[in-house]
Scaffold this motif. Structure first.
Motif, PDB file in Angstrom:
ATOM      1  N   MET A   1      36.524  31.733  22.614  1.00 53.97           N
ATOM      2  CA  MET A   1      36.110  32.677  23.632  1.00 53.97           C
ATOM      3  C   MET A   1      37.579  32.972  24.534  1.00 53.97           C
ATOM      4  O   MET A   1      37.955  31.702  24.830  1.00 53.97           O
ATOM      5  CB  MET A   1      35.162  32.845  24.498  1.00 53.97           C
ATOM      6  N   GLN A   2      38.390  34.057  24.766  1.00 55.20           N
ATOM      7  CA  GLN A   2      39.451  33.982  25.782  1.00 55.20           C
ATOM      8  C   GLN A   2      39.232  34.190  27.265  1.00 55.20           C
ATOM      9  O   GLN A   2      37.875  34.282  27.432  1.00 55.20           O
ATOM     10  CB  GLN A   2      39.999  35.281  25.195  1.00 55.20           C
ATOM     11  N   ASP A   3      40.188  34.169  27.997  1.00 45.48           N
ATOM     12  CA  ASP A   3      40.098  34.113  29.113  1.00 45.48           C
ATOM     13  C   ASP A   3      39.327  35.540  29.593  1.00 45.48           C
ATOM     14  O   ASP A   3      39.851  36.350  29.136  1.00 45.48           O
ATOM     15  CB  ASP A   3      41.343  33.919  30.184  1.00 45.48           C
ATOM     16  N   VAL A   4      38.586  35.478  30.757  1.00 44.54           N
ATOM     17  CA  VAL A   4      38.217  36.758  30.957  1.00 44.54           C
ATOM     18  C   VAL A   4      38.512  37.276  32.428  1.00 44.54           C
ATOM     19  O   VAL A   4      38.136  36.481  33.222  1.00 44.54           O
ATOM     20  CB  VAL A   4      36.349  36.875  30.959  1.00 44.54           C
ATOM     21  N   GLU A   5      38.740  38.311  32.767  1.00 47.72           N
ATOM     22  CA  GLU A   5      39.278  39.067  34.015  1.00 47.72           C
ATOM     23  C   GLU A   5      38.185  39.727  34.546  1.00 47.72           C
ATOM     24  O   GLU A   5      37.568  40.670  33.803  1.00 47.72           O
ATOM     25  CB  GLU A   5      40.745  39.661  34.113  1.00 47.72           C
ATOM     26  N   TYR A   6      37.793  39.742  35.732  1.00 46.27           N
ATOM     27  CA  TYR A   6      36.906  40.708  36.786  1.00 46.27           C
ATOM     28  C   TYR A   6      37.472  41.262  37.606  1.00 46.27           C
ATOM     29  O   TYR A   6      38.707  40.834  38.378  1.00 46.27           O
ATOM     30  CB  TYR A   6      35.744  39.890  37.018  1.00 46.27           C
ATOM     31  N   VAL A   7      37.086  42.445  38.070  1.00 45.53           N
ATOM     32  CA  VAL A   7      37.616  43.225  39.018  1.00 45.53           C
ATOM     33  C   VAL A   7      36.412  43.433  40.176  1.00 45.53           C
ATOM     34  O   VAL A   7      35.386  43.967  39.706  1.00 45.53           O
ATOM     35  CB  VAL A   7      38.247  44.512  38.512  1.00 45.53           C
ATOM     36  N   PHE A   8      36.727  43.081  41.449  1.00 42.03           N
ATOM     37  CA  PHE A   8      35.792  43.348  42.313  1.00 42.03           C
ATOM     38  C   PHE A   8      36.205  44.490  43.351  1.00 42.03           C
ATOM     39  O   PHE A   8      37.253  44.268  43.773  1.00 42.03           O
ATOM     40  CB  PHE A   8      35.478  42.042  43.247  1.00 42.03           C
ATOM     41  N   ARG A   9      35.627  45.561  43.242  1.00 44.39           N
ATOM     42  CA  ARG A   9      36.061  46.715  43.966  1.00 44.39           C
ATOM     43  C   ARG A   9      35.434  47.053  45.308  1.00 44.39           C
ATOM     44  O   ARG A   9      34.193  46.986  45.245  1.00 44.39           O
ATOM     45  CB  ARG A   9      36.198  47.889  43.063  1.00 44.39           C
TER      46      ARG A   9
ATOM     47  N   GLN B   1      40.937  46.476  44.930  1.00 41.52           N
ATOM     48  CA  GLN B   1      40.366  45.923  43.835  1.00 41.52           C
ATOM     49  C   GLN B   1      40.840  44.269  43.676  1.00 41.52           C
ATOM     50  O   GLN B   1      42.093  44.137  43.302  1.00 41.52           O
ATOM     51  CB  GLN B   1      40.908  46.716  42.456  1.00 41.52           C
ATOM     52  N   LEU B   2      40.090  43.462  43.516  1.00 39.43           N
ATOM     53  CA  LEU B   2      40.313  41.963  43.783  1.00 39.43           C
ATOM     54  C   LEU B   2      40.171  41.641  42.201  1.00 39.43           C
ATOM     55  O   LEU B   2      39.025  41.395  41.832  1.00 39.43           O
ATOM     56  CB  LEU B   2      39.521  41.192  44.607  1.00 39.43           C
ATOM     57  N   VAL B   3      41.313  41.296  41.740  1.00 40.89           N
ATOM     58  CA  VAL B   3      41.066  40.896  40.144  1.00 40.89           C
ATOM     59  C   VAL B   3      41.343  39.411  40.109  1.00 40.89           C
ATOM     60  O   VAL B   3      42.144  38.710  40.634  1.00 40.89           O
ATOM     61  CB  VAL B   3      42.524  41.242  39.607  1.00 40.89           C
ATOM     62  N   HIS B   4      40.329  38.808  39.565  1.00 46.83           N
ATOM     63  CA  HIS B   4      40.314  37.276  39.177  1.00 46.83           C
ATOM     64  C   HIS B   4      40.192  37.078  38.003  1.00 46.83           C
ATOM     65  O   HIS B   4      39.452  37.600  37.060  1.00 46.83           O
ATOM     66  CB  HIS B   4      39.229  36.645  40.142  1.00 46.83           C
ATOM     67  N   ARG B   5      40.458  35.804  37.340  1.00 43.06           N
ATOM     68  CA  ARG B   5      40.561  35.512  35.847  1.00 43.06           C
ATOM     69  C   ARG B   5      39.701  34.141  36.028  1.00 43.06           C
ATOM     70  O   ARG B   5      39.891  33.180  36.645  1.00 43.06           O
ATOM     71  CB  ARG B   5      42.108  35.350  35.440  1.00 43.06           C
ATOM     72  N   VAL B   6      38.797  34.208  34.961  1.00 39.94           N
ATOM     73  CA  VAL B   6      37.992  32.935  34.634  1.00 39.94           C
ATOM     74  C   VAL B   6      38.457  32.624  33.281  1.00 39.94           C
ATOM     75  O   VAL B   6      38.614  33.179  32.112  1.00 39.94           O
ATOM     76  CB  VAL B   6      36.544  33.354  34.352  1.00 39.94           C
TER      77      VAL B   6
ATOM     78  N   LEU C   1      31.139  44.692  40.515  1.00 36.42           N
ATOM     79  CA  LEU C   1      31.975  44.023  39.918  1.00 36.42           C
ATOM     80  C   LEU C   1      32.189  44.262  38.342  1.00 36.42           C
ATOM     81  O   LEU C   1      30.987  44.290  37.795  1.00 36.42           O
ATOM     82  CB  LEU C   1      31.301  42.361  40.075  1.00 36.42           C
ATOM     83  N   THR C   2      33.128  44.379  37.708  1.00 35.96           N
ATOM     84  CA  THR C   2      33.645  44.866  36.527  1.00 35.96           C
ATOM     85  C   THR C   2      34.366  43.886  35.607  1.00 35.96           C
ATOM     86  O   THR C   2      35.236  43.356  35.948  1.00 35.96           O
ATOM     87  CB  THR C   2      34.394  46.150  36.641  1.00 35.96           C
ATOM     88  N   GLU C   3      34.128  43.853  34.325  1.00 35.74           N
ATOM     89  CA  GLU C   3      34.711  43.288  33.408  1.00 35.74           C
ATOM     90  C   GLU C   3      36.017  44.229  33.152  1.00 35.74           C
ATOM     91  O   GLU C   3      35.983  45.411  32.780  1.00 35.74           O
ATOM     92  CB  GLU C   3      33.796  42.987  32.186  1.00 35.74           C
ATOM     93  N   ARG C   4      37.166  43.443  33.250  1.00 32.95           N
ATOM     94  CA  ARG C   4      38.254  44.322  33.250  1.00 32.95           C
ATOM     95  C   ARG C   4      38.475  45.045  31.899  1.00 32.95           C
ATOM     96  O   ARG C   4      38.783  46.187  31.749  1.00 32.95           O
ATOM     97  CB  ARG C   4      39.489  43.666  33.635  1.00 32.95           C
TER      98      ARG C   4
ATOM     99  N   VAL D   1      30.473  47.669  34.212  1.00 36.83           N
ATOM    100  CA  VAL D   1      30.063  47.214  35.637  1.00 36.83           C
ATOM    101  C   VAL D   1      28.933  46.086  35.402  1.00 36.83           C
ATOM    102  O   VAL D   1      27.929  46.204  35.008  1.00 36.83           O
ATOM    103  CB  VAL D   1      29.395  48.237  36.257  1.00 36.83           C
ATOM    104  N   ILE D   2      29.502  44.826  35.613  1.00 36.58           N
ATOM    105  CA  ILE D   2      28.480  43.633  35.607  1.00 36.58           C
ATOM    106  C   ILE D   2      27.514  43.422  36.473  1.00 36.58           C
ATOM    107  O   ILE D   2      26.218  43.188  36.442  1.00 36.58           O
ATOM    108  CB  ILE D   2      29.318  42.352  35.503  1.00 36.58           C
ATOM    109  N   LEU D   3      27.873  43.710  38.055  1.00 33.51           N
ATOM    110  CA  LEU D   3      27.036  43.690  39.165  1.00 33.51           C
ATOM    111  C   LEU D   3      27.223  44.762  40.164  1.00 33.51           C
ATOM    112  O   LEU D   3      28.527  45.056  40.590  1.00 33.51           O
ATOM    113  CB  LEU D   3      27.108  42.334  39.863  1.00 33.51           C
ATOM    114  N   PRO D   4      26.278  45.627  40.305  1.00 31.00           N
ATOM    115  CA  PRO D   4      26.611  46.571  41.444  1.00 31.00           C
ATOM    116  C   PRO D   4      26.279  45.903  42.666  1.00 31.00           C
ATOM    117  O   PRO D   4      25.412  44.988  42.888  1.00 31.00           O
ATOM    118  CB  PRO D   4      25.464  47.705  41.243  1.00 31.00           C
TER     119      PRO D   4
END
Length: 249
Positions: free
Chosen positions: A1-9, A51-56, A100-103, A108-111
């Motif tokens: 599995m690759q790195d995953v980026e999420y965006v919190f808007r 939109q706060l972009v963060h990478r796991v 919270l969205t998977e880029r 939308v992962i979490l509203p």
């Protein structure tokens, strides 16, 4: 599995008007929500709404995905649920709504309802007779009214007041057996719907005995007319005892 980026808007802000101190609060709450801080990294703030972009990193990506899935389904741990609530409280206080969205997929992962969540019904604090229990972890006070702290699992009961005589008796049980305090408490309904104990005046207490269930059943069976002498009641009692003695897997 690759790195995953999420965006919190955050719909109420843009990168130009989001205060730095508030940004820090959102990032801290996001880190708690993700739960794997060592492998989660802030990437950027993108334009439009803030939109706060963060990478796991890939090493923790499956764990984060499972954690967010449990939060969405309502099956998360208390710690994860508190993190979601903390973010939603920030949004509500800023009159904002968030997602919270998977880029990569745009899913939308979490509203986060924020300002749109139902307003709690305002109920003023009230007093009523009640009882609380736990282990005594602190007793003290310099005035005529003594105070104590009771620990019940993850819950700490504070602002407990009592006479010095009761305090002296409780002091002998410091870090000892579970005690049950009887008295009068003042309660307040929180925005989450939970009730918070604001203060508690102790009238008396009792020490709870730590003994196996078969001891209590024997004591009950000795009471005339209790109904426990019937054969069906006897075997029901035996099942309780056997279940208690059976080792957990």
């Amino acid at each position: 599995m690759q790195d995953v980026e999420y965006v919190f808007r955050i719909d109420a802000f843009t990168p130009d008007n989001l205060p730095m101190a508030r940004l820090a609060e959102y990032l801290g709450a996001l880190a708690k929500l993700i739960g794997h801080k060592d492998h989660t990294h802030f990437v950027s703030i993108e334009r439009g709404s803030a939109q706060l972009v963060h990478r796991v990193e890939h090493i923790d990506a499956p764990k984060v995905d499972a954690r967010l899935t449990r939060i969405r389904s309502g099956d998360a741990s208390k710690e994860a649920s508190r993190a979601w609530r903390e973010l939603d409280d920030l949004l509500a206080n800023d009159n904002a709504v968030g997602t919270l969205t998977e880029r990569e997929t745009g899913k939308v992962i979490l509203p986060f309802p924020g300002r749109t969540r139902p307003k709690p019904i305002a109920i003023p604090p009230f007093r009523e007779n009640a009882m609380i229990q736990g282990q005594v972890v602190r007793v003290g006070g310099t005035d005529n009214t003594a105070h104590a702290i009771l620990q019940d699992g993850d819950t700490s009961h504070t602002n407990l007041s009592m006479s010095r005589e009761i305090a002296k008796q409780l002091a002998h049980r410091l870090y000892g057996p579970i005690v049950r305090l009887h008295g009068n408490g003042r309660f307040e309904r929180q925005g989450t719907g939970d009730w918070q104990l604001l203060d508690f005046r102790v009238d008396r207490f009792e020490e709870l005995r730590d003994q196996p269930i078969d001891h209590d059943l024997r004591a009950l069976r000795e009471i005339d007319g209790n109904g426990l002498m019937r054969e069906d009641a006897y075997w029901a009692g035996r099942k309780l005892i056997d279940d208690e003695k059976e080792p957990s897997s």
